[in-house]
Design a protein around this motif. Structure first.
Motif, PDB file in Angstrom:
ATOM      1  N   CYS A 151       4.967  72.598   1.201  1.00  0.00           N
ATOM      2  CA  CYS A 151       3.501  72.508   1.043  1.00  0.00           C
ATOM      3  C   CYS A 151       3.156  71.801  -0.273  1.00  0.00           C
ATOM      4  CB  CYS A 151       2.875  73.895   1.025  1.00  0.00           C
ATOM      5  SG  CYS A 151       2.991  74.749   2.588  1.00  0.00           S
ATOM      6  N   LEU A 152       3.902  72.148  -1.318  1.00  0.00           N
ATOM      7  CA  LEU A 152       3.576  71.612  -2.642  1.00  0.00           C
ATOM      8  C   LEU A 152       3.858  70.116  -2.762  1.00  0.00           C
ATOM      9  CD1 LEU A 152       4.850  74.502  -4.967  1.00  0.00           C
ATOM     10  CD2 LEU A 152       2.543  74.078  -4.132  1.00  0.00           C
ATOM     11  N   SER A 153       4.583  69.582  -1.787  1.00  0.00           N
ATOM     12  CA  SER A 153       4.848  68.136  -1.827  1.00  0.00           C
ATOM     13  C   SER A 153       3.524  67.362  -1.757  1.00  0.00           C
ATOM     14  CB  SER A 153       5.777  67.737  -0.684  1.00  0.00           C
ATOM     15  OG  SER A 153       5.143  68.033   0.542  1.00  0.00           O
ATOM     16  N   ALA A 154       2.462  68.046  -1.300  1.00  0.00           N
ATOM     17  CA  ALA A 154       1.135  67.399  -1.262  1.00  0.00           C
ATOM     18  C   ALA A 154       0.695  67.001  -2.676  1.00  0.00           C
ATOM     19  CB  ALA A 154       0.120  68.342  -0.634  1.00  0.00           C
ATOM     20  N   TYR A 155       1.129  67.762  -3.673  1.00  0.00           N
ATOM     21  CA  TYR A 155       0.765  67.444  -5.065  1.00  0.00           C
ATOM     22  C   TYR A 155       1.369  66.110  -5.497  1.00  0.00           C
ATOM     23  CZ  TYR A 155      -0.932  72.254  -5.773  1.00  0.00           C
ATOM     24  OH  TYR A 155      -1.617  73.427  -5.704  1.00  0.00           O
ATOM     25  N   VAL A 156       2.580  65.854  -5.014  1.00  0.00           N
ATOM     26  CA  VAL A 156       3.236  64.581  -5.349  1.00  0.00           C
ATOM     27  C   VAL A 156       2.424  63.441  -4.734  1.00  0.00           C
ATOM     28  CG1 VAL A 156       5.376  63.240  -5.147  1.00  0.00           C
ATOM     29  CG2 VAL A 156       5.482  65.722  -5.460  1.00  0.00           C
ATOM     30  N   ILE A 157       1.930  63.692  -3.516  1.00  0.00           N
ATOM     31  CA  ILE A 157       1.105  62.665  -2.850  1.00  0.00           C
ATOM     32  C   ILE A 157      -0.173  62.436  -3.673  1.00  0.00           C
ATOM     33  CG2 ILE A 157      -0.199  62.092  -0.742  1.00  0.00           C
ATOM     34  CD1 ILE A 157       1.957  63.818   0.754  1.00  0.00           C
ATOM     35  N   ASP A 158      -0.765  63.537  -4.186  1.00  0.00           N
ATOM     36  CA  ASP A 158      -1.945  63.420  -5.058  1.00  0.00           C
ATOM     37  C   ASP A 158      -1.641  62.482  -6.226  1.00  0.00           C
ATOM     38  OD1 ASP A 158      -3.224  65.208  -3.463  1.00  0.00           O
ATOM     39  OD2 ASP A 158      -3.062  66.914  -4.846  1.00  0.00           O
ATOM     40  N   GLY A 159      -0.491  62.744  -6.863  1.00  0.00           N
ATOM     41  CA  GLY A 159      -0.081  61.943  -8.016  1.00  0.00           C
ATOM     42  C   GLY A 159       0.097  60.486  -7.656  1.00  0.00           C
TER      43      GLY A 159
ATOM     44  N   VAL B  27      -1.291  58.874  -5.158  1.00  0.00           N
ATOM     45  CA  VAL B  27      -2.607  58.289  -4.868  1.00  0.00           C
ATOM     46  C   VAL B  27      -3.284  57.893  -6.179  1.00  0.00           C
ATOM     47  CG1 VAL B  27      -4.938  58.809  -3.996  1.00  0.00           C
ATOM     48  CG2 VAL B  27      -2.939  59.474  -2.662  1.00  0.00           C
ATOM     49  N   LEU B  28      -3.213  58.808  -7.146  1.00  0.00           N
ATOM     50  CA  LEU B  28      -3.857  58.541  -8.438  1.00  0.00           C
ATOM     51  C   LEU B  28      -3.216  57.361  -9.166  1.00  0.00           C
ATOM     52  CD1 LEU B  28      -4.724  61.873 -10.274  1.00  0.00           C
ATOM     53  CD2 LEU B  28      -6.269  60.108  -9.481  1.00  0.00           C
ATOM     54  N   SER B  29      -1.889  57.240  -8.947  1.00  0.00           N
ATOM     55  CA  SER B  29      -1.176  56.185  -9.675  1.00  0.00           C
ATOM     56  C   SER B  29      -1.644  54.793  -9.261  1.00  0.00           C
ATOM     57  CB  SER B  29       0.333  56.326  -9.481  1.00  0.00           C
ATOM     58  OG  SER B  29       0.652  56.101  -8.133  1.00  0.00           O
ATOM     59  N   PHE B  30      -2.290  54.681  -8.106  1.00  0.00           N
ATOM     60  CA  PHE B  30      -2.823  53.380  -7.676  1.00  0.00           C
ATOM     61  C   PHE B  30      -4.089  53.017  -8.440  1.00  0.00           C
ATOM     62  CE2 PHE B  30      -0.307  54.354  -3.852  1.00  0.00           C
ATOM     63  CZ  PHE B  30       0.422  53.167  -3.774  1.00  0.00           C
TER      64      PHE B  30
ATOM     65  N   VAL C  76     -13.188  66.158  -4.362  1.00  0.00           N
ATOM     66  CA  VAL C  76     -14.357  66.691  -5.077  1.00  0.00           C
ATOM     67  C   VAL C  76     -14.119  66.763  -6.593  1.00  0.00           C
ATOM     68  CG1 VAL C  76     -15.848  68.741  -5.346  1.00  0.00           C
ATOM     69  CG2 VAL C  76     -15.159  67.971  -3.077  1.00  0.00           C
ATOM     70  N   GLN C  77     -12.943  67.266  -6.968  1.00  0.00           N
ATOM     71  CA  GLN C  77     -12.728  67.548  -8.396  1.00  0.00           C
ATOM     72  C   GLN C  77     -11.983  66.457  -9.142  1.00  0.00           C
ATOM     73  OE1 GLN C  77     -10.879  71.389  -7.940  1.00  0.00           O
ATOM     74  NE2 GLN C  77     -12.820  72.427  -8.346  1.00  0.00           N
ATOM     75  N   CYS C  78     -11.639  65.403  -8.434  1.00  0.00           N
ATOM     76  CA  CYS C  78     -10.885  64.349  -9.116  1.00  0.00           C
ATOM     77  C   CYS C  78     -11.478  62.970  -8.802  1.00  0.00           C
ATOM     78  CB  CYS C  78      -9.426  64.432  -8.700  1.00  0.00           C
ATOM     79  SG  CYS C  78      -8.372  63.283  -9.536  1.00  0.00           S
ATOM     80  N   LEU C  79     -11.370  62.561  -7.550  1.00  0.00           N
ATOM     81  CA  LEU C  79     -11.796  61.210  -7.186  1.00  0.00           C
ATOM     82  C   LEU C  79     -13.317  61.050  -7.304  1.00  0.00           C
ATOM     83  CD1 LEU C  79      -9.508  60.655  -4.048  1.00  0.00           C
ATOM     84  CD2 LEU C  79      -9.085  59.979  -6.411  1.00  0.00           C
TER      85      LEU C  79
ATOM     86  N   LYS D  69      -3.677  56.408 -14.325  1.00  0.00           N
ATOM     87  CA  LYS D  69      -2.344  56.810 -14.753  1.00  0.00           C
ATOM     88  C   LYS D  69      -2.279  58.336 -14.778  1.00  0.00           C
ATOM     89  CE  LYS D  69       1.131  55.549 -18.095  1.00  0.00           C
ATOM     90  NZ  LYS D  69       1.355  55.390 -19.506  1.00  0.00           N
ATOM     91  N   PRO D  70      -1.705  58.942 -13.702  1.00  0.00           N
ATOM     92  CA  PRO D  70      -1.674  60.412 -13.672  1.00  0.00           C
ATOM     93  C   PRO D  70      -0.696  60.988 -14.697  1.00  0.00           C
ATOM     94  CG  PRO D  70      -0.410  59.519 -11.844  1.00  0.00           C
ATOM     95  CD  PRO D  70      -1.016  58.341 -12.544  1.00  0.00           C
ATOM     96  N   ASP D  71      -1.000  62.202 -15.130  1.00  0.00           N
ATOM     97  CA  ASP D  71      -0.118  62.876 -16.083  1.00  0.00           C
ATOM     98  C   ASP D  71       0.963  63.619 -15.287  1.00  0.00           C
ATOM     99  OD1 ASP D  71       1.110  64.308 -18.027  1.00  0.00           O
ATOM    100  OD2 ASP D  71      -0.736  65.033 -18.986  1.00  0.00           O
ATOM    101  N   TRP D  72       2.120  62.982 -15.132  1.00  0.00           N
ATOM    102  CA  TRP D  72       3.183  63.550 -14.287  1.00  0.00           C
ATOM    103  C   TRP D  72       3.728  64.863 -14.844  1.00  0.00           C
ATOM    104  CZ3 TRP D  72       4.018  62.593  -9.423  1.00  0.00           C
ATOM    105  CH2 TRP D  72       3.575  61.378  -8.876  1.00  0.00           C
ATOM    106  N   SER D  73       3.630  65.028 -16.190  1.00  0.00           N
ATOM    107  CA  SER D  73       4.127  66.292 -16.748  1.00  0.00           C
ATOM    108  C   SER D  73       3.276  67.461 -16.240  1.00  0.00           C
ATOM    109  CB  SER D  73       4.135  66.252 -18.272  1.00  0.00           C
ATOM    110  OG  SER D  73       2.799  66.156 -18.749  1.00  0.00           O
TER     111      SER D  73
END
Lengths: 234, 349
Positions: free
Chosen positions: A105-113, A115-118, A35-38, A121-125
């Motif tokens: 649980c927070l590893s889901a955020y890495v998955i978000d990143g 997904v976005l990287s495909f 909802v808030q990103c893709l 260009k996500p802001d990894w910082s």
């Protein structure tokens, strides 16, 4: 201490609780991500992270509810407290296992990143800052949850009280909006978890905020230690 | 060796323990006996460091529990009243966890195998603890207490929930362990403590009311001159006859066991069995049974708990408790007047 940490962490996955927590986190993360990103077509995950804060508040009681309450109810605390392990080590081991569960649980955020990287260009910082920030604020909530769990033998009571306390803490910010009293606003600013976490969501890491969460964590773990020690003397 | 010195513990306003002291030597089994709520579990919880005490000290193999709890706890294997089991673990995983928790420095696999064999739980090692019966849970609890081969074992009601065969087995194991360990065993079952312990400490309302070796306590219970006699006789003549025997201090009529047969209990200042036999033999009465009353450990225990030495059972051990007439006449103590009346009655027959 390592033995307790391993047992506690494994116990999350020996019952449906661990899987339910992971599923709930992944589900809400997926919804907010869409909802808030893709959906609106942005590569910034800041809004997702801010929205996920409430999910963290919801899952932390589930992570901490059993830590001491269940031990007391099942009398397994006798095994822990008569073993050659100090009470602070027991408290720390339980805290670390809960924090490790939150980290999973927070590893889901890495998955978000990822997904976005495909697609952009996500802001990894910002992503790393967020994981760090939510771990810090989450660790304070975990310490409070463990403290509450040490006060009761009922897992349900521990979960409910922790949840109510978490909600009250987030409501502190709304108090600030209802009053123009400067003193109240100042106190609210000092105590506000959400305000401090919002900085992390933007990728801004402030030393005072880090210190605030670490202090809250330390204070409540210390209180937990005192509660258990006091019970020995009761 | 376990040295418990002047333990005092207060729960809010109630004094749970009051100046409790005792010593358990190496290779000795001490039975802690007392009614529910006497302070047995509190004593054990203080010895193992689970609870603190208001005053007093606990020394485990020379290590003070209050000063060096971590070191002292390493020397103790504890089976609490409710075994501290994690029901979401398998027996094997649980024992591995307890092995690590206790910081045991022995080869894990072999040691757990040995403990499982000793407690006879090898067949359930891969089962979830939640699926085990109460007997097996108790044995898993005992197994975790044995992990690390600690020199001191504290066992709080170790045979609760076991079937008779398992009870015998666990008692045998405890006796074996008692040869080279200091063992404290609590129970409210006298037979259990009597069967296993070398020494008995009776605790009541937080105070030690007796501390003796099991054999001394049982022997002291036997030190009574009470005799049950059943004879085919005339009741009143028999009462007179018995009363007149030298050394007899009291005769009670118990009941008519069958038609023409009566049962009596004789208290005396010395052993009067031969005199009773000869006196009855001189009449046309027949002795059907003569049995000295032995005060059981249970009598001694109940006497101590109630604050005074309990009298021996007023019934012969194999007497039916519901014998008709026994209640009515059990307390009939013969007096000089009654004996006279009896003589008159009998002469009328």
């Amino acid at each position: 201490m390592t033995a307790i940490f391993k047992r506690e962490f494994a116990s999350y996955f020996a019952s449906p609780v661990g899987y339910a927590v992971l599923a709930a986190f992944a589900f809400f993360n997926g919804i907010f991500m869409y909802v808030q990103c893709l959906f609106i077509g942005t590569s910034s995950l800041s809004n997702v992270f801010t929205s996920m804060f409430s999910t963290v508040l919801f899952i932390i009681p589930l992570i901490t509810m059993r830590s001491f309450a269940e031990d007391r109810r099942n009398r397994t605390d006798q095994a822990l407290l008569t073993s050659p392990v100090s009470i602070p080590s027991i408290v720390l081991a339980k805290y670390l296992s809960a924090a490790a569960m939150l980290l999973v649980c927070l590893s889901a955020y890495v998955i978000d990143g990822l997904v976005l990287s495909f697609i952009s260009k996500p802001d990894w910082s910002v992503i790393i800052g967020n994981i760090f920030g939510i771990l810090l604020s989450g660790s304070a909530f975990i310490a409070m949850g463990i403290f509450i769990s040490s006060l009761t033998q009922s897992v349900i009571v521990a979960a409910l009280v922790t949840f109510v306390v978490n909600v009250l803490i987030t409501l502190i910010d709304t108090i600030a909006t209802t009053t123009s009293n400067e003193a109240v606003n100042m106190i609210v600013n000092v105590l506000s978890f959400q305000e401090k976490y919002a900085q992390f969501a933007l990728g801004v890491v402030s030393f005072s905020d880090v210190l605030f969460f670490i202090s809250i964590t330390f204070i409540f773990l210390f209180f937990t230690d005192r509660v258990i020690e006091r019970r020995r003397w009761a | 060796m376990i040295k418990v010195r002047h333990l005092t513990k207060t729960y809010v306003r109630d004094k749970a323990l009051d100046d409790v002291s005792f010593t358990v030597n190496d290779g000795e089994i001490l039975g802690l006996l007392g009614p529910n709520g006497a302070g047995k579990s509190t004593t054990m919880n203080i010895i193992t460091g689970y609870l603190s005490c208001d005053s007093g000290s606990v020394e485990i193999q020379g290590t003070d529990m209050l000063e060096e709890p971590t070191k002292a706890k390493k020397k103790i294997g504890y089976l609490p009243e409710v075994p501290p089991l994690y029901s979401d673990m398998t027996v094997q995983k649980y024992l591995e966890f307890m092995f690590s928790l206790k910081k045991v420095r022995l080869p894990m696999k072999e040691h757990i195998n040995t403990v499982c064999e000793k407690t006879n739980i090898t067949s359930v090692r891969e089962k979830l603890i939640s699926s085990l019966s109460k007997g097996y849970r108790q044995r898993v609890g005992l197994a975790q207490a044995l992990l690390g081969d600690p020199p001191v074992l504290i066992l709080d009601e170790p045979t609760v929930g076991l079937d008779p065969e398992q009870i015998i087995e666990i008692r045998r194991l405890i006796r074996e362990l008692g040869k080279d360990h200091s063992v404290i065993l609590s129970s409210h079952l006298l037979s259990e403590v009597q069967a296993v312990s070398d020494k008995i400490v009776i605790i009541n309302k937080g105070r030690i009311v007796a501390e003796e070796t099991t054999s001394t306590m049982t022997q002291s219970g036997k030190a009574t001159n009470r005799l049950f006699v059943e004879a085919e006789c005339r009741k009143n003549t028999m009462l007179t006859l018995l009363k007149n025997i030298d050394g007899v201090t009291g005769v009670k009529y118990l009941s008519e066991t069958e038609r023409g047969c009566h049962e009596f209990v004789i208290d005396s200042s010395r052993d009067v069995r031969r005199l009773v036999f000869k006196a009855i033999a001189r009449t046309d009465f027949s002795i059907l049974k003569m049995q000295p009353a032995e005060r059981s450990l249970e009598d001694t225990y109940l006497g101590i708990i109630s604050g005074s030495a309990a009298p021996a059972d007023e019934k012969a051990p194999d007497n039916k408790p519901d014998d008709k007439g026994s209640e009515q006449t059990a307390s009939e103590e013969t007096s000089a007047e009654e004996v006279k009346e009896a003589e008159n009655d009998d002469s009328d027959i």
